[in-house]
Design a protein around this motif. Structure first.
Motif, short mmCIF file in Angstrom:
data_model
loop_
_atom_site.label_atom_id
_atom_site.label_comp_id
_atom_site.label_asym_id
_atom_site.label_seq_id
_atom_site.Cartn_x
_atom_site.Cartn_y
_atom_site.Cartn_z
N ASP A 105 0.84 -1.20 0.00
CA ASP A 105 0.00 0.00 0.00
C ASP A 105 0.87 1.24 0.00
O ASP A 105 2.04 1.20 0.39
CB ASP A 105 -0.97 0.00 1.18
CG ASP A 105 -0.27 0.07 2.52
OD1 ASP A 105 -0.27 1.17 3.12
OD2 ASP A 105 0.30 -0.94 2.97
N LEU A 106 0.27 2.35 -0.43
CA LEU A 106 0.98 3.60 -0.67
C LEU A 106 0.35 4.72 0.15
O LEU A 106 -0.87 4.87 0.16
CB LEU A 106 0.91 3.94 -2.16
CG LEU A 106 1.89 4.98 -2.71
CD1 LEU A 106 3.31 4.42 -2.68
CD2 LEU A 106 1.49 5.37 -4.13
N THR A 107 1.19 5.49 0.82
CA THR A 107 0.72 6.59 1.67
C THR A 107 1.39 7.89 1.23
O THR A 107 2.46 8.26 1.72
CB THR A 107 1.03 6.30 3.15
OG1 THR A 107 0.46 5.04 3.52
CG2 THR A 107 0.45 7.38 4.04
N PRO A 108 0.76 8.61 0.29
CA PRO A 108 1.35 9.87 -0.18
C PRO A 108 1.03 11.04 0.75
O PRO A 108 0.07 11.01 1.52
CB PRO A 108 0.69 10.07 -1.54
CG PRO A 108 -0.63 9.40 -1.41
CD PRO A 108 -0.44 8.25 -0.45
N PHE A 109 1.83 12.08 0.62
CA PHE A 109 1.62 13.34 1.35
C PHE A 109 1.19 14.43 0.36
O PHE A 109 0.24 15.16 0.62
CB PHE A 109 2.89 13.74 2.09
CG PHE A 109 3.45 12.61 2.91
CD1 PHE A 109 2.86 12.25 4.10
CD2 PHE A 109 4.54 11.87 2.47
CE1 PHE A 109 3.34 11.19 4.85
CE2 PHE A 109 5.04 10.82 3.22
CZ PHE A 109 4.44 10.47 4.40
N TYR A 110 1.88 14.51 -0.75
CA TYR A 110 1.51 15.39 -1.85
C TYR A 110 1.26 14.50 -3.06
O TYR A 110 2.17 13.87 -3.59
CB TYR A 110 2.61 16.42 -2.12
CG TYR A 110 2.68 17.42 -0.99
CD1 TYR A 110 1.87 18.54 -0.99
CD2 TYR A 110 3.50 17.20 0.11
CE1 TYR A 110 1.87 19.44 0.08
CE2 TYR A 110 3.52 18.10 1.18
CZ TYR A 110 2.71 19.21 1.15
OH TYR A 110 2.71 20.09 2.22
N VAL A 111 0.00 14.43 -3.47
CA VAL A 111 -0.41 13.37 -4.38
C VAL A 111 -0.12 13.74 -5.83
O VAL A 111 -0.41 14.84 -6.29
CB VAL A 111 -1.92 13.07 -4.22
CG1 VAL A 111 -2.32 11.94 -5.16
CG2 VAL A 111 -2.23 12.69 -2.78
N ASP A 112 0.46 12.78 -6.53
CA ASP A 112 0.65 12.85 -7.98
C ASP A 112 -0.24 11.74 -8.57
O ASP A 112 -0.06 10.56 -8.26
CB ASP A 112 2.12 12.62 -8.33
CG ASP A 112 2.39 12.72 -9.82
OD1 ASP A 112 1.49 12.42 -10.62
OD2 ASP A 112 3.52 13.09 -10.19
N ASP A 113 -1.21 12.13 -9.40
CA ASP A 113 -2.12 11.13 -9.95
C ASP A 113 -1.39 10.04 -10.72
O ASP A 113 -1.83 8.88 -10.73
CB ASP A 113 -3.14 11.81 -10.87
CG ASP A 113 -4.22 12.56 -10.10
OD1 ASP A 113 -4.24 12.48 -8.86
OD2 ASP A 113 -5.05 13.23 -10.75
N ALA A 114 -0.28 10.40 -11.37
CA ALA A 114 0.48 9.39 -12.11
C ALA A 114 1.01 8.31 -11.18
O ALA A 114 1.08 7.13 -11.56
CB ALA A 114 1.63 10.05 -12.88
N ASP A 115 1.39 8.69 -9.96
CA ASP A 115 1.88 7.70 -8.99
C ASP A 115 0.76 6.74 -8.60
O ASP A 115 0.96 5.52 -8.56
CB ASP A 115 2.39 8.40 -7.73
CG ASP A 115 3.60 9.28 -7.99
OD1 ASP A 115 4.25 9.12 -9.03
OD2 ASP A 115 3.87 10.15 -7.14
N VAL A 116 -0.40 7.30 -8.29
CA VAL A 116 -1.52 6.47 -7.84
C VAL A 116 -1.96 5.53 -8.96
O VAL A 116 -2.22 4.34 -8.73
CB VAL A 116 -2.70 7.35 -7.38
CG1 VAL A 116 -3.85 6.49 -6.86
CG2 VAL A 116 -2.25 8.33 -6.29
#
Length: 313
Positions: A139-150
């Motif tokens: 699972d991934l826990t972003p702080f500043y979201v990049d849609d490409a990452d998700v």
């Protein structure tokens, strides 16, 4: 149902040790790309009760502020009732558990925290056939979201699940959303991924192939995210927000995480159990974010279950 023999268990062990080594080597390359020579230190350990493990921890790197990639293979002489609530039939049984579990806390707030684990559990109730299952996910826990990452993260999860059945991704994604939920905050820990436990509905070999796909898939999913963001600049305010959100990570791991609770209930090695804690975290009393800010967008738009593949394409 096929039961694993000693050769099967040894093959799982060898895969897990190799997976640990490959993940550490790949993440050390991210340090080199940041002009850092930080490496994972190796700490081999044994348990008095039987078994042991190999802890590999990197601290104070340029790319990774703290990362732990932990292998363990432990023997349990008698499973305590507190650790068998979901499986009362194995209370008091001998058991062995092995797995690789990792949490990577990057320094840069634009790189998400990531978590993965794959594991095998085998219990031997007296006079009965072994009871076994696999578990794991990432699972991934972003702080500043990049849609490409998700999108790339969930695309990798979808693609590795596809050979095992058309519903596996949707089922294990939902399980991840349900599991990594902070009830007392009414929010997801992050943007999810895969989670599964008690996996034995297929034969042993197919289940083993699935955890291999998940373990390898984590590495294939996280490296492009590092490469996109590790040289991205950030402000002190963004760093402060990262530490604030890490506080949620600490809350989840100490209150809800099954692996943490199982380790504490079975007398596990405390340094290994709590290696998932970030080196720095912060709590603020009722912080407020600007309505159109990236910080507000994270909480309002991303910390909830969503159909990422269809919504972000």
């Amino acid at each position: 149902m096929q039961n694993p023999n000693s050769t099967d268990i040894q093959r799982v062990r060898e895969f897990l040790l190799d997976l640990q080594s490959r993940i550490c080597a790949a993440l050390e390359q991210q340090e080199l790309q940041s002009n850092s020579t930080a490496q994972f230190e190796i700490d081999d350990w044994q348990r008095p009760e039987g078994g042991g493990g190999r802890s590999r921890v990197l601290q104070n790197g340029a790319a990774i502020e703290k990362g732990g990639v932990m292998f363990s293979h432990i023997n349990i002489s008698k499973l305590p009732t507190s650790a068998t609530e979901r499986h009362p039939q194995i209370a008091g049984a001998k058991a062995q558990a092995m797995g690789v579990s990792l949490v990577i806390h990057p320094r840069n707030p634009h790189i998400p925290t990531s978590h993965a684990n794959v594991r095998l559990f085998v219990a031997q109730p007296e006079g009965q056939e072994p009871i076994w299952w696999f578990g794991g996910g990432f699972d991934l826990t972003p702080f500043y979201v990049d849609d490409a990452d998700v999108l790339s993260w969930h695309q990798k999860a979808h693609d590795l699940c596809e050979p095992f059945g058309e519903n596996v991704y949707s089922e294990h994604k939902k399980w991840c959303d349900d599991y990594f939920y902070l009830k007392h905050r009414d929010e997801q820990r992050g943007v999810g991924g895969l989670f599964f436990d008690d996996l034995n509905q297929w034969d042993f070999e197919t289940c083993f192939k699935y955890i291999q796909a998940v373990g390898n898939g984590y590495l294939e999913a996280i490296l492009p995210i590092f490469q996109r963001h590790q040289n991205q600049t950030y402000t002190q305010a963004q760093r402060d927000f990262q530490l604030y959100r890490r506080g949620r990570y600490v809350e989840y791991n100490l209150v809800y995480d099954r692996g943490t609770l199982f380790g504490l209930q079975t007398g596990g090695r405390i340094e290994s159990i709590l290696v998932s804690m970030p080196p720095l975290a912060a709590w603020s009393y009722r912080p407020a974010w600007d309505q159109d800010s990236a910080e507000k967008r994270l909480v309002d738009d991303y910390l909830k279950p969503r159909d990422w593949l269809n919504e972000l394409k």
